[in-house]
Scaffold this motif. Structure first.
Motif, PDB file in Angstrom:
ATOM      1  N   GLY A 194       2.226 -11.802  -0.982  1.00 18.40           N
ATOM      2  CA  GLY A 194       2.732 -11.387  -2.291  1.00 18.40           C
ATOM      3  C   GLY A 194       2.807  -9.881  -2.434  1.00 18.40           C
ATOM      4  N   ALA A 195       1.734  -9.192  -2.029  1.00 19.69           N
ATOM      5  CA  ALA A 195       1.726  -7.734  -2.135  1.00 19.69           C
ATOM      6  C   ALA A 195       2.741  -7.102  -1.189  1.00 19.69           C
ATOM      7  CB  ALA A 195       0.316  -7.206  -1.835  1.00 19.69           C
ATOM      8  N   GLY A 196       2.883  -7.655   0.013  1.00 17.99           N
ATOM      9  CA  GLY A 196       3.854  -7.110   0.958  1.00 17.99           C
ATOM     10  C   GLY A 196       5.282  -7.300   0.498  1.00 17.99           C
ATOM     11  N   MET A 197       5.578  -8.461  -0.076  1.00 18.08           N
ATOM     12  CA  MET A 197       6.917  -8.706  -0.597  1.00 18.08           C
ATOM     13  C   MET A 197       7.235  -7.766  -1.754  1.00 18.08           C
ATOM     14  SD  MET A 197       6.870 -12.869  -0.496  1.00 18.08           S
ATOM     15  CE  MET A 197       8.287 -12.981  -1.594  1.00 18.08           C
ATOM     16  N   LEU A 198       6.257  -7.584  -2.641  1.00 17.35           N
ATOM     17  CA  LEU A 198       6.489  -6.700  -3.782  1.00 17.35           C
ATOM     18  C   LEU A 198       6.682  -5.256  -3.330  1.00 17.35           C
ATOM     19  CD1 LEU A 198       6.694  -6.465  -6.821  1.00 17.35           C
ATOM     20  CD2 LEU A 198       4.198  -6.215  -6.931  1.00 17.35           C
ATOM     21  N   ALA A 199       5.898  -4.834  -2.315  1.00 18.91           N
ATOM     22  CA  ALA A 199       6.035  -3.477  -1.807  1.00 18.91           C
ATOM     23  C   ALA A 199       7.384  -3.270  -1.136  1.00 18.91           C
ATOM     24  CB  ALA A 199       4.898  -3.173  -0.824  1.00 18.91           C
ATOM     25  N   ALA A 200       7.863  -4.273  -0.402  1.00 20.70           N
ATOM     26  CA  ALA A 200       9.178  -4.158   0.244  1.00 20.70           C
ATOM     27  C   ALA A 200      10.303  -4.197  -0.783  1.00 20.70           C
ATOM     28  CB  ALA A 200       9.355  -5.284   1.264  1.00 20.70           C
ATOM     29  N   TRP A 201      10.149  -5.034  -1.808  1.00 18.70           N
ATOM     30  CA  TRP A 201      11.166  -5.126  -2.860  1.00 18.70           C
ATOM     31  C   TRP A 201      11.285  -3.814  -3.628  1.00 18.70           C
ATOM     32  CZ3 TRP A 201      14.895  -8.429  -4.252  1.00 18.70           C
ATOM     33  CH2 TRP A 201      15.417  -8.350  -5.545  1.00 18.70           C
ATOM     34  N   LYS A 202      10.127  -3.158  -3.868  1.00 11.37           N
ATOM     35  CA  LYS A 202      10.090  -1.892  -4.600  1.00 11.37           C
ATOM     36  C   LYS A 202       9.870  -0.722  -3.640  1.00 11.37           C
ATOM     37  CE  LYS A 202      10.341  -3.865  -8.683  1.00 11.37           C
ATOM     38  NZ  LYS A 202      11.485  -3.648  -9.609  1.00 11.37           N
ATOM     39  N   ARG A 203      10.550  -0.765  -2.509  1.00 10.63           N
ATOM     40  CA  ARG A 203      10.345   0.250  -1.475  1.00 10.63           C
ATOM     41  C   ARG A 203      10.576   1.656  -2.032  1.00 10.63           C
ATOM     42  NH1 ARG A 203      13.930   0.872   4.087  1.00 10.63           N
ATOM     43  NH2 ARG A 203      12.699   2.572   5.006  1.00 10.63           N
ATOM     44  N   GLY A 204       9.590   2.528  -1.746  1.00  8.15           N
ATOM     45  CA  GLY A 204       9.684   3.913  -2.186  1.00  8.15           C
ATOM     46  C   GLY A 204       9.155   4.159  -3.579  1.00  8.15           C
ATOM     47  N   SER A 205       8.809   3.102  -4.323  1.00  7.24           N
ATOM     48  CA  SER A 205       8.318   3.264  -5.687  1.00  7.24           C
ATOM     49  C   SER A 205       6.815   3.513  -5.678  1.00  7.24           C
ATOM     50  CB  SER A 205       8.635   2.018  -6.512  1.00  7.24           C
ATOM     51  OG  SER A 205       7.915   0.897  -6.009  1.00  7.24           O
ATOM     52  N   LEU A 206       6.277   3.703  -6.859  1.00  4.84           N
ATOM     53  CA  LEU A 206       4.833   3.924  -6.995  1.00  4.84           C
ATOM     54  C   LEU A 206       4.054   2.682  -6.559  1.00  4.84           C
ATOM     55  CD1 LEU A 206       2.494   5.721  -7.929  1.00  4.84           C
ATOM     56  CD2 LEU A 206       2.825   4.802 -10.252  1.00  4.84           C
ATOM     57  N   ILE A 207       4.612   1.498  -6.853  1.00  5.96           N
ATOM     58  CA  ILE A 207       3.951   0.257  -6.435  1.00  5.96           C
ATOM     59  C   ILE A 207       3.863   0.182  -4.917  1.00  5.96           C
ATOM     60  CG2 ILE A 207       4.178  -2.254  -6.406  1.00  5.96           C
ATOM     61  CD1 ILE A 207       5.439  -2.122  -9.133  1.00  5.96           C
ATOM     62  N   ASP A 208       4.938   0.503  -4.248  1.00  5.89           N
ATOM     63  CA  ASP A 208       4.957   0.482  -2.785  1.00  5.89           C
ATOM     64  C   ASP A 208       3.943   1.470  -2.209  1.00  5.89           C
ATOM     65  OD1 ASP A 208       5.628   0.181  -0.127  1.00  5.89           O
ATOM     66  OD2 ASP A 208       7.358   1.511  -0.262  1.00  5.89           O
ATOM     67  N   LYS A 209       3.928   2.669  -2.733  1.00  6.67           N
ATOM     68  CA  LYS A 209       3.001   3.675  -2.224  1.00  6.67           C
ATOM     69  C   LYS A 209       1.548   3.292  -2.500  1.00  6.67           C
ATOM     70  CE  LYS A 209       6.369   7.436  -2.738  1.00  6.67           C
ATOM     71  NZ  LYS A 209       6.689   8.714  -3.429  1.00  6.67           N
ATOM     72  N   SER A 210       1.296   2.711  -3.667  1.00  8.19           N
ATOM     73  CA  SER A 210      -0.072   2.309  -4.006  1.00  8.19           C
ATOM     74  C   SER A 210      -0.552   1.192  -3.094  1.00  8.19           C
ATOM     75  CB  SER A 210      -0.134   1.867  -5.468  1.00  8.19           C
ATOM     76  OG  SER A 210       0.253   2.913  -6.343  1.00  8.19           O
ATOM     77  N   PHE A 211       0.292   0.161  -2.901  1.00 16.65           N
ATOM     78  CA  PHE A 211      -0.087  -0.952  -2.035  1.00 16.65           C
ATOM     79  C   PHE A 211      -0.256  -0.495  -0.580  1.00 16.65           C
ATOM     80  CE2 PHE A 211       1.705  -4.674  -4.741  1.00 16.65           C
ATOM     81  CZ  PHE A 211       0.668  -4.475  -5.638  1.00 16.65           C
ATOM     82  N   SER A 212       0.631   0.372  -0.128  1.00 15.52           N
ATOM     83  CA  SER A 212       0.543   0.847   1.254  1.00 15.52           C
ATOM     84  C   SER A 212      -0.717   1.668   1.473  1.00 15.52           C
ATOM     85  CB  SER A 212       1.785   1.675   1.597  1.00 15.52           C
ATOM     86  OG  SER A 212       2.963   0.917   1.480  1.00 15.52           O
ATOM     87  N   SER A 213      -1.055   2.526   0.525  1.00 17.01           N
ATOM     88  CA  SER A 213      -2.264   3.354   0.642  1.00 17.01           C
ATOM     89  C   SER A 213      -3.521   2.494   0.592  1.00 17.01           C
ATOM     90  CB  SER A 213      -2.296   4.404  -0.465  1.00 17.01           C
ATOM     91  OG  SER A 213      -1.164   5.255  -0.396  1.00 17.01           O
ATOM     92  N   ALA A 214      -3.542   1.537  -0.347  1.00 22.32           N
ATOM     93  CA  ALA A 214      -4.712   0.675  -0.476  1.00 22.32           C
ATOM     94  C   ALA A 214      -4.902  -0.182   0.773  1.00 22.32           C
ATOM     95  CB  ALA A 214      -4.573  -0.207  -1.708  1.00 22.32           C
ATOM     96  N   SER A 215      -3.807  -0.725   1.320  1.00 18.25           N
ATOM     97  CA  SER A 215      -3.921  -1.555   2.518  1.00 18.25           C
ATOM     98  C   SER A 215      -4.375  -0.740   3.719  1.00 18.25           C
ATOM     99  CB  SER A 215      -2.576  -2.226   2.820  1.00 18.25           C
ATOM    100  OG  SER A 215      -1.582  -1.252   3.105  1.00 18.25           O
ATOM    101  N   LEU A 216      -3.962   0.510   3.790  1.00 19.79           N
ATOM    102  CA  LEU A 216      -4.391   1.363   4.897  1.00 19.79           C
ATOM    103  C   LEU A 216      -5.884   1.617   4.841  1.00 19.79           C
ATOM    104  CD1 LEU A 216      -3.551   3.072   7.330  1.00 19.79           C
ATOM    105  CD2 LEU A 216      -3.179   4.986   5.756  1.00 19.79           C
ATOM    106  N   VAL A 217      -6.410   1.836   3.638  1.00 21.35           N
ATOM    107  CA  VAL A 217      -7.843   2.092   3.479  1.00 21.35           C
ATOM    108  C   VAL A 217      -8.648   0.822   3.731  1.00 21.35           C
ATOM    109  CG1 VAL A 217      -9.647   2.753   1.842  1.00 21.35           C
ATOM    110  CG2 VAL A 217      -7.482   4.006   1.882  1.00 21.35           C
ATOM    111  N   LEU A 218      -8.228  -0.292   3.131  1.00 23.79           N
ATOM    112  CA  LEU A 218      -8.999  -1.529   3.228  1.00 23.79           C
ATOM    113  C   LEU A 218      -8.962  -2.124   4.632  1.00 23.79           C
ATOM    114  CD1 LEU A 218      -8.018  -3.220  -0.152  1.00 23.79           C
ATOM    115  CD2 LEU A 218     -10.136  -2.007   0.410  1.00 23.79           C
ATOM    116  N   SER A 219      -7.846  -1.951   5.344  1.00 21.92           N
ATOM    117  CA  SER A 219      -7.757  -2.500   6.695  1.00 21.92           C
ATOM    118  C   SER A 219      -8.685  -1.796   7.670  1.00 21.92           C
ATOM    119  CB  SER A 219      -6.318  -2.417   7.204  1.00 21.92           C
ATOM    120  OG  SER A 219      -5.889  -1.067   7.303  1.00 21.92           O
ATOM    121  N   SER A 220      -9.132  -0.592   7.331  1.00 25.75           N
ATOM    122  CA  SER A 220     -10.055   0.135   8.207  1.00 25.75           C
ATOM    123  C   SER A 220     -11.502  -0.276   7.995  1.00 25.75           C
ATOM    124  CB  SER A 220      -9.914   1.643   7.970  1.00 25.75           C
ATOM    125  OG  SER A 220     -10.275   1.977   6.639  1.00 25.75           O
TER     126      SER A 220
END
Length: 325
Positions: free
Chosen positions: A126-152
């Motif tokens: 769900g989060a990946g689809m929303l981030a791809a749908w809103k590519r380049g938006s604040l939602i995309d950047k927030s989800f991408s940043s959060a996933s980068l931190v949490l995956s580590s």
């Protein structure tokens, strides 16, 4: 379809035979006599001889391996008692049939895996689809940043932190424990909620990043661009063409993760003191219970191979360009 499953089943059987041979002969490559591990501290030559006879260790190693494989298919009779098929032998630690012990621990591992997978797959996709749908938006950047931190993060770090915050410091939740679903569904859910949360936090981050990247890649494919050029709506193009095509790499990783988790989530079960197959493997290593280690390894390999076959079959249903032949 039937030929595909027969072919893959035959290939999986060959792989399992190779794994069993490797683990079995590795079992006897240790410098210490395996019977000494079962004999205990007050071991005498007579008791050691009896253990050799009871466990069949007085025979040549190739003969023992053939009897081990025959026991998996047909069962065996030990001096300590019968061992019906599939027989992996008896544990050195408690003299119990290994396969029965694995089956006793399996419901805990299944509950942990199914619940955690349902959460992290739903949230991740769900989060990946929303981030791809809103590519380049604040939602995309927030989800991408959060996933980068949490995956580590790792479970052995995040697990104690969550336990300390929700259980030991504030008493908002009880310590994780397993209760059979058939006995008390509510207790089953509450007892595994914290492990599910921790697993979902880490795995969701990975699936968010993966689903986002594959969706963005699919949106650049020619067939998707052609669909857009024909005047199809953005939602139709996104869900009918791009989303479906992005599922293959996700299904591949999900099948591997699911097979590994069904074989025992060692770190998760050890962190939350859940008596599943993963913790059984850890305890067997600590106790040097070699027959149990072999049994868990073969069971885990079987789970991974089984889900790999399921994943390969799922390709044809997801992408019509893939053929099982």
């Amino acid at each position: 379809m039937l030929q595909f499953f027969l072919r893959r089943t035959l290939g999986a059987a060959v792989i399992l035979i190779l794994i069993s041979a490797f683990t079995f002969f590795l079992f006897f490559s240790i410098p210490q006599d395996p019977a000494l591990l079962a004999c205990g501290k007050n071991c005498t030559p007579d008791s050691l001889k009896i253990i050799h006879e009871n466990l069949g260790l007085d025979k040549p190693v190739p003969v023992q391996y053939l009897e081990f494989m025959r026991g998996i298919v047909m069962g065996r009779d030990f001096a300590v008692g019968p061992c019906p098929a599939p027989c992996f032998g008896y544990s050195f630690a408690n003299n119990q049939p290994i396969f029965d012990t694995i089956l006793d621990r399996f419901p805990t591992t299944v509950s942990l895996t199914v619940g955690g997978a349902a959460v992290f797959l739903t949230l991740g996709l769900g989060a990946g689809m929303l981030a791809a749908w809103k590519r380049g938006s604040l939602i995309d950047k927030s989800f991408s940043s959060a996933s980068l931190v949490l995956s580590s993060m790792q479970i052995y770090f995040l697990g104690p932190v969550v336990l300390g915050a929700l259980v030991y410091s504030t008493n908002l939740m009880d310590s994780p424990k397993y209760t059979a679903f058939t006995e008390n569904p509510a207790a089953w859910f509450v007892g595994l909620l914290i492990p599910w949360m921790v697993m979902a936090t880490i795995f969701t981050a990975n699936y968010t990043r993966m689903s986002r990247s594959t969706l963005i890649e699919q949106l650049q494919e020619e067939h998707v661009r052609t669909a857009k050029a024909k005047g199809m709506s953005g939602k139709t193009v996104f869900f009918r063409y791009a989303w479906r095509g992005s599922l293959i790499p996700i299904v591949t990783i999900f099948g591997m993760d699911l097979g590994s988790l069904f074989g025992g989530a060692m770190i998760t079960e050890q962190t939350f003191s859940l008596a599943g197959i993963g913790r059984l493997a850890v305890d067997s290593v600590i106790k040097t219970d070699l027959p149990m280690i072999m049994g868990v390894m073969l069971f885990t390999a079987t789970m991974i191979l089984f889900f790999n076959v399921i994943v390969d079959a799922a390709y044809a249903f997801i992408d019509p360009r893939v053929r099982l032949s």
